[in-house]
Design a protein around this motif. Structure first.
Motif, PDB file in Angstrom:
ATOM      1  N   LYS A 152      65.273  73.325  69.559  1.00 42.96           N
ATOM      2  CA  LYS A 152      64.520  72.590  70.576  1.00 42.96           C
ATOM      3  C   LYS A 152      65.300  72.496  71.881  1.00 42.96           C
ATOM      4  O   LYS A 152      66.524  72.674  71.906  1.00 42.96           O
ATOM      5  N   CYS A 153      64.574  72.203  72.946  1.00 42.21           N
ATOM      6  CA  CYS A 153      65.188  71.979  74.252  1.00 42.21           C
ATOM      7  C   CYS A 153      65.910  70.628  74.230  1.00 42.21           C
ATOM      8  O   CYS A 153      65.335  69.628  73.793  1.00 42.21           O
ATOM      9  N   PRO A 154      67.162  70.553  74.708  1.00 44.54           N
ATOM     10  CA  PRO A 154      67.872  69.272  74.718  1.00 44.54           C
ATOM     11  C   PRO A 154      67.323  68.291  75.754  1.00 44.54           C
ATOM     12  O   PRO A 154      67.610  67.100  75.699  1.00 44.54           O
ATOM     13  N   HIS A 155      66.518  68.794  76.708  1.00 43.33           N
ATOM     14  CA  HIS A 155      65.993  67.945  77.776  1.00 43.33           C
ATOM     15  C   HIS A 155      64.519  67.580  77.589  1.00 43.33           C
ATOM     16  O   HIS A 155      64.015  66.662  78.239  1.00 43.33           O
ATOM     17  N   ASP A 157      61.033  67.389  74.656  1.00 41.29           N
ATOM     18  CA  ASP A 157      60.678  67.258  73.242  1.00 41.29           C
ATOM     19  C   ASP A 157      59.788  68.423  72.804  1.00 41.29           C
ATOM     20  O   ASP A 157      58.692  68.228  72.274  1.00 41.29           O
ATOM     21  N   CYS A 170      62.822  77.152  77.709  1.00 41.91           N
ATOM     22  CA  CYS A 170      61.900  76.016  77.744  1.00 41.91           C
ATOM     23  C   CYS A 170      60.921  76.260  78.878  1.00 41.91           C
ATOM     24  O   CYS A 170      61.324  76.407  80.033  1.00 41.91           O
ATOM     25  N   TYR A 175      65.160  75.329  81.107  1.00 44.26           N
ATOM     26  CA  TYR A 175      66.415  75.458  80.353  1.00 44.26           C
ATOM     27  C   TYR A 175      66.357  76.715  79.487  1.00 44.26           C
ATOM     28  O   TYR A 175      65.327  77.029  78.879  1.00 44.26           O
ATOM     29  N   SER A 185      72.141  73.371  63.533  1.00 49.18           N
ATOM     30  CA  SER A 185      72.159  72.181  62.675  1.00 49.18           C
ATOM     31  C   SER A 185      72.983  72.383  61.409  1.00 49.18           C
ATOM     32  O   SER A 185      73.853  71.566  61.082  1.00 49.18           O
ATOM     33  N   LYS A 385      59.638  63.441  75.589  1.00 43.76           N
ATOM     34  CA  LYS A 385      60.795  63.616  76.462  1.00 43.76           C
ATOM     35  C   LYS A 385      60.609  64.886  77.277  1.00 43.76           C
ATOM     36  O   LYS A 385      60.451  65.968  76.720  1.00 43.76           O
ATOM     37  N   ASP A 388      64.532  65.158  80.412  1.00 46.01           N
ATOM     38  CA  ASP A 388      65.349  63.946  80.236  1.00 46.01           C
ATOM     39  C   ASP A 388      64.630  62.659  80.655  1.00 46.01           C
ATOM     40  O   ASP A 388      65.268  61.624  80.850  1.00 46.01           O
TER      41      ASP A 388
END
Length: 431
Positions: A152-155, A157, A170, A175, A185, A385, A388
């Motif tokens: 997933k994108c960290p910024h 959801d 993304c 991103y 993970s 999200k 961010d």
């Protein structure tokens, strides 16, 4: 200047003697501004025309439910074109293919057997084909077969989309990273792509039909200046046999050589978290089907779906807008959605989840003081999200527009009084 042609902003051209506004494909989502100032071009056009004594013409083969309802009620004049624009041009033959049955009978390809057979025939006859898939990229997402986690994108959801150049992107914030060798993970090496995008379909077409000349049209291939026009000109000039693309290829184009349209995944928009998903699916399928057989040659359309009995699929295959409207309006009345009522949303977003929760709680308490308003939520936004920013949403419904405006002003006043407007962003919008 006597005529201005442009997008929704063209409405604000300062003509001193405005006589006519034409909104083509009036059902399109792009006519609604999603940024401040928020407005709908259809409503802005009506207001400008009212000020100037001008006429407004709203044109569409698949009108929005709001527009068609007003036409039936006599608020708008209604004119129906019963024939295609070109003489002797007839509507294409449409097949609905049940992909569940294809899978049961051993076909795991993205191309159903009826579509593959028609593609072979059209290519042999020197005719052109359009393949529509409303998802760009090589694969929808990359998932670990060991732990089941998708990357997933960290910024935002959302999952990252895999592209053929080996990068995960993304499509919301931009991103991107290189495709990892192992799962972030659990560190398992068993990462596999799931779901085909336009890039993957392009690769499969070239593999199965090596003799065919193929073009792809999506946001990735049209990012450079002039890319959009170059692809359309090449396909219109018969420099390619197959055009693969997202919804941008099905909007109003007229290619006389196209006699087959393949809709690869009709269900993609059917189960979106939006009460208009059925309407948008019908519009997309009908518009896509309308690209086939627009000249002297008869056209064919193949709709591939896992929901062949759904009324949106059935009515789109029959090109029957009236039947679709009646069925869709049953659901709108039952669930009390527009155009039966007016619906307003309150979106609160911020970098702090706690501040967003607190602001939404106070806003919801203010809304509860108006018992004539029906509320849904508050809930996390469909993409909670985004870049961010954490976002919560509250839906408010009423048959009275003025009551919603009153409650909007009340909520704004409360948030300003409590100083929360400095911690979070607050947006109101009408759906």
């Amino acid at each position: 200047i006597q005529i201005m042609i442009g997008p929704r902003s063209a409405l604000f051209t300062p003509f001193s003697n405005l006589g006519l506004i034409i909104i083509d494909e009036e059902h399109e989502q792009a006519y609604k501004s999603e940024v401040t100032p928020r407005y709908h071009a259809r409503e802005a056009a009506e207001y400008r025309a009212g000020q100037s004594g001008a006429f407004v013409v709203l044109g569409s083969a698949t009108p929005s439910l709001e527009t068609y309802t007003k036409a039936l009620q006599g608020v708008y004049g209604y004119f129906k074109l019963s024939r295609r624009a070109k003489k002797n041009s007839i509507l294409p033959r449409v097949q609905v293919v049940d992909m569940r049955q294809e899978l049961k009978e051993g076909n795991r390809s993205v191309f159903s057997r009826p579509l593959r057979q028609l593609m072979e025939e059209k290519l042999e006859q020197g005719q052109q084909i359009m393949l529509f898939l409303n998802r760009r990229g090589y694969s929808r997402f990359l998932s670990c077969r060991s732990c089941g986690e998708a990357i997933k994108c960290p910024h935002c959801d959302v999952t990252l989309t895999l592209h053929q150049n080996g990068r995960l992107v993304c499509h919301y914030c931009g991103y991107q990273i290189r495709r990892p060798d192992c799962c972030p993970s659990c560190h398992s090496p068993y990462l596999a792509p799931f779901g085909a995008g336009t890039e993957k379909v392009e690769a499969l077409v070239k593999e199965e039909f090596p003799q065919a000349r193929v073009l792809r049209m999506d946001l990735d291939t049209t990012a450079k200046k002039g890319g959009h026009q170059a692809i359309l000109a090449a396909f219109g000039g018969r420099e390619a046999d197959i055009l693969i693309g997202t919804q941008m290829i099905v909007k109003g184009h007229d290619f006389p050589g196209v006699t087959l349209v393949g809709i690869l995944a009709a269900d993609l928009s059917l189960y979106a978290p939006d009460y208009r998903c059925g309407e948008r699916t019908f519009q997309l399928l009908t518009q896509a089907a309308g690209r086939a057989g627009r000249d002297q040659l008869n056209g064919d359309v193949v709709i591939q779906t896992y929901s062949p009995d759904h009324y949106c699929i059935q009515t789109a295959a029959a090109q029957d807008y009236e039947a679709f409207y009646e069925k869709e309006m049953e659901y709108r009345r039952m669930l009390h959605y527009p155009p039966v009522c007016v619906m307003m949303t309150l979106l609160i977003g911020g970098t702090s989840e706690e501040a967003v929760d607190s602001a939404m709680k106070i806003a919801f308490e203010a809304v509860q003081t108006a018992p004539e308003i029906q509320t849904v939520g508050p809930v996390n936004a469909p993409i909670y999200k985004l870049n961010d920013i954490y976002r919560k949403i509250l839906y408010m419904k009423s048959e009275n527009y003025d009551i919603l405006i009153k409650i909007r002003n009340q909520v704004e006043s409360v948030l300003i009084h409590r100083g929360l407007n400095r911690q979070v962003g607050v947006q109101f919008d009408f759906l």
